[in-house]
Design a protein around this motif. Structure first.
Motif, short mmCIF file in Angstrom:
data_model
loop_
_atom_site.label_atom_id
_atom_site.label_comp_id
_atom_site.label_asym_id
_atom_site.label_seq_id
_atom_site.Cartn_x
_atom_site.Cartn_y
_atom_site.Cartn_z
N VAL A 98 -37.79 1.08 -28.16
CA VAL A 98 -37.82 1.95 -27.04
C VAL A 98 -38.71 1.30 -26.35
O VAL A 98 -37.97 1.11 -24.89
N ASN A 99 -39.76 1.03 -25.68
CA ASN A 99 -40.70 0.46 -25.00
C ASN A 99 -39.31 -0.71 -24.52
O ASN A 99 -39.85 -0.92 -23.06
N VAL A 100 -39.03 -1.19 -25.39
CA VAL A 100 -38.51 -2.80 -24.10
C VAL A 100 -37.10 -2.08 -23.60
O VAL A 100 -37.06 -2.32 -22.22
N VAL A 101 -36.22 -0.73 -24.03
CA VAL A 101 -34.94 -0.19 -23.56
C VAL A 101 -35.94 0.44 -22.11
O VAL A 101 -34.98 0.11 -21.52
N ALA A 145 -45.94 -7.64 -21.88
CA ALA A 145 -44.06 -8.08 -21.92
C ALA A 145 -43.02 -7.69 -21.87
O ALA A 145 -42.67 -8.61 -21.25
N THR A 146 -42.59 -6.93 -22.12
CA THR A 146 -42.00 -6.05 -21.57
C THR A 146 -42.03 -5.64 -19.77
O THR A 146 -39.88 -5.85 -19.66
N ALA A 147 -43.10 -5.04 -19.55
CA ALA A 147 -42.94 -5.50 -17.66
C ALA A 147 -42.71 -5.81 -17.61
O ALA A 147 -42.11 -6.11 -15.89
N THR A 148 -42.83 -7.60 -17.92
CA THR A 148 -41.90 -8.95 -17.11
C THR A 148 -40.61 -8.52 -16.82
O THR A 148 -40.29 -9.67 -15.65
N ILE A 149 -39.91 -7.73 -17.25
CA ILE A 149 -38.39 -7.97 -17.29
C ILE A 149 -38.30 -7.03 -16.05
O ILE A 149 -37.47 -7.45 -15.41
N GLY A 150 -39.07 -6.29 -15.53
CA GLY A 150 -39.16 -5.78 -14.30
C GLY A 150 -38.98 -5.85 -12.96
O GLY A 150 -37.72 -5.23 -12.29
N PRO A 151 -39.56 -7.24 -12.51
CA PRO A 151 -38.53 -8.12 -11.32
C PRO A 151 -37.23 -8.81 -11.44
O PRO A 151 -37.30 -9.65 -10.59
N ILE A 152 -36.84 -8.66 -13.02
CA ILE A 152 -36.01 -10.06 -12.97
C ILE A 152 -34.47 -9.09 -12.59
O ILE A 152 -33.47 -9.07 -12.16
N VAL A 183 -31.35 -11.14 -21.40
CA VAL A 183 -31.69 -11.92 -22.88
C VAL A 183 -33.29 -12.18 -23.01
O VAL A 183 -33.79 -11.80 -24.21
N MET A 184 -34.65 -11.43 -21.88
CA MET A 184 -35.18 -11.05 -22.52
C MET A 184 -35.71 -10.11 -22.73
O MET A 184 -36.65 -10.02 -24.04
N GLY A 185 -34.84 -9.10 -22.93
CA GLY A 185 -35.40 -7.80 -23.64
C GLY A 185 -34.94 -8.22 -25.48
O GLY A 185 -35.18 -7.39 -26.11
N LEU A 186 -33.28 -8.83 -25.02
CA LEU A 186 -33.29 -9.09 -26.88
C LEU A 186 -34.21 -10.52 -27.99
O LEU A 186 -34.26 -9.94 -28.60
N LEU A 188 -37.19 -10.22 -26.79
CA LEU A 188 -38.52 -9.44 -27.24
C LEU A 188 -38.28 -8.15 -28.41
O LEU A 188 -39.10 -8.45 -29.20
N MET A 189 -36.94 -7.86 -29.00
CA MET A 189 -36.53 -7.17 -29.44
C MET A 189 -36.42 -8.15 -30.81
O MET A 189 -37.04 -6.94 -32.16
N GLY A 190 -35.74 -8.98 -31.03
CA GLY A 190 -36.24 -9.87 -31.63
C GLY A 190 -36.88 -9.73 -32.80
O GLY A 190 -37.78 -9.90 -33.94
N MET A 191 -38.32 -10.02 -31.78
CA MET A 191 -39.75 -10.30 -32.39
C MET A 191 -40.43 -9.35 -32.84
O MET A 191 -40.93 -9.28 -33.78
N ASN A 192 -39.84 -7.79 -31.82
CA ASN A 192 -40.61 -6.77 -32.84
C ASN A 192 -40.14 -6.11 -34.04
O ASN A 192 -40.69 -6.03 -35.00
N THR A 193 -38.53 -6.98 -34.02
CA THR A 193 -38.05 -6.38 -35.64
C THR A 193 -38.64 -6.86 -36.40
O THR A 193 -38.85 -6.46 -37.32
#
Length: 431
Positions: A98-101, A145-152, A183-186, A188-193
């Motif tokens: 949820v955090n990543v999405v 880590a997920t906040a880094t996606i914001g400006p991408i 890609v960054m989201g995926l 991060l979700m993979g590592m979270n899993t």
């Protein structure tokens, strides 16, 4: 380097070392350079004012800041979180997903990593900790880590600044950021899993699928914002700055008119906070423009270009070396300073080596965002520490796994340029 430039650099780094804000340190260094070289000190003020007034594109920065602050207010974050929980909460490590999405979606409205972390990030951290399944450090680390996606994913304030110094198209940069952000989201979700399976993190109570359409409808106006933004730019209806104004107006209509989440008093506070944030960014931009004047006077970009050309270096090796440098600088410098002060030095060499400036720009922005979570001075680590009170030691202990997969994603983008350039080319980009 000339004696005058050396003294200016000593003054700049000396002021920064004792804790002076970067913008003021740059101004002091420039004034020392101008004074020692016998030039009129008024050049500093004249250069800053002229370049700021000539930079129509820069108006997009305060507008994106305002739209992010408006979207942070009231029930908008709650609606997005409910939608994300229904979407991915049912899987192992659900709140991490949820955090990543949520960051992927919110990045389409904020354009700022700090706004993402301080706004919706704080809410998710509280939810993760209160669930009893996640440690404070883990919740804070994955949020950073997920906040880094914001400006991408567009809109993106750093990409607007990069466009300013490189003359690359803002629209092409925005499009080029979408796939890398995913890609960054995926990863991060993979590592979270992986971590969730190893530590036994559970999933959230599944939301019945029949409720998903209703939750989607509630969140849809907020989800529509990046589509409107890119549609305005790529249809040719507006310039990027005008699209930013439309985005801010749309955010206001959604928050105040549709969701009724903002009152007049709240709106005043939002505008004041947005003005403060924009002013602090503007000061760094202005100071960087004066420093750019100095390095051009000293012919530094051409000297760097000549050095790399003489070394017969390949474009790939050049990109790798610059990214290593940016990664190291990201440990101690703000992304704005890196993009405005350091990167212009390498733009002539990029042109000389035939490196695509859109590809290069996205790599630099991604790299600069990774620097925001790189210990010991990652800004996002301090932001989350400030808004949640979670000790830095706990956050840093958990950040390394997420940092590693983000670096892996960056390396993949360097080696496979189509990850960055596929979507812009699909829309007619010739690079």
């Amino acid at each position: 380097m000339s004696f005058e430039l050396i003294l200016g650099m000593i003054a700049l780094f000396g002021m920064a070392a004792i804790g002076t804000p970067v913008a003021y340190a740059i101004l002091v260094g420039v004034l020392v350079y101008l004074g020692v070289s016998g030039q009129d000190l008024a050049i500093a003020g004249t250069t800053m004012v002229q370049r700021l007034f000539d930079g129509f594109l820069l108006l997009a920065v305060p507008l994106f800041i305002a739209s992010a602050n408006i979207m942070n207010a009231g029930s908008i974050s709650d609606r997005l979180l409910q939608f994300c929980i229904a979407l991915v909460g049912r899987f192992r490590g659900g709140m991490g997903h949820v955090n990543v999405v949520a960051s992927l979606i919110f990045s389409g409205m904020s354009g700022s990593a700090v706004a993402d972390a301080a706004g919706i990030g704080k809410i998710i951290i509280d939810m993760m900790v209160k669930s009893g399944r996640y440690t404070r450090g883990y919740a804070a680390a994955i949020t950073a880590a997920t906040a880094t996606i914001g400006p991408i994913i567009p809109p993106s304030i750093p990409m607007v600044l990069y466009a300013l110094v490189s003359n690359a198209s803002v629209g092409d940069l925005f499009l080029a950021g979408i796939v890398p952000g995913l890609v960054m989201g995926l990863v991060l979700m993979g590592m979270n899993t992986a971590i969730s399976h190893r530590r036994g993190f559970g999933q959230e109570e599944p939301v019945p699928l029949r409720e998903l359409p209703g939750l989607t409808v509630r969140a849809f106006p907020a989800l529509l914002m990046p589509v409107i933004l890119l549609g305005c730019i790529y249809s040719g209806v507006t310039t990027p700055t005008e699209a930013a104004a439309i985005a801010a107006l749309y955010a206001l209509i959604v928050a105040a008119g549709l969701y009724r989440a903002i009152k007049i008093k709240t709106l005043y506070q939002i505008f004041v906070e947005s003005a403060r944030s924009a002013a602090s960014v503007g000061l760094v931009i202005g100071a960087s423009m004066i420093l750019t004047y100095v390095v051009i006077q000293e012919n530094v970009p051409q000297a760097i270009s000549d050095m790399f050309s003489g070394a017969d270096i390949s474009p790939l090796m050049f990109i790798l070396l610059v990214n290593i440098l940016v990664l190291l600088l990201g440990c101690i410098l703000d992304a704005t300073v890196i993009i405005l002060v350091i990167i212009p030095l390498f733009i002539p060499t990029c042109r000389e080596l035939g490196i695509d400036l859109v590809h290069f720009g996205v790599l630099i922005v991604v790299n600069s965002m990774i620097g925001l979570i790189t210990p010991p001075y990652g800004i996002l680590l301090f932001v989350i520490n400030a808004v949640t009170g979670i000790p830095l030691k706990e956050i840093i202990a958990e950040i390394w796994a997420f940092l590693a997969v983000l670096l892996g994603a960056l390396l993949l983008m360097i080696l496979v340029p189509d990850i960055v350039l596929w979507l812009p080319r699909l829309f007619g980009y010739q690079g």
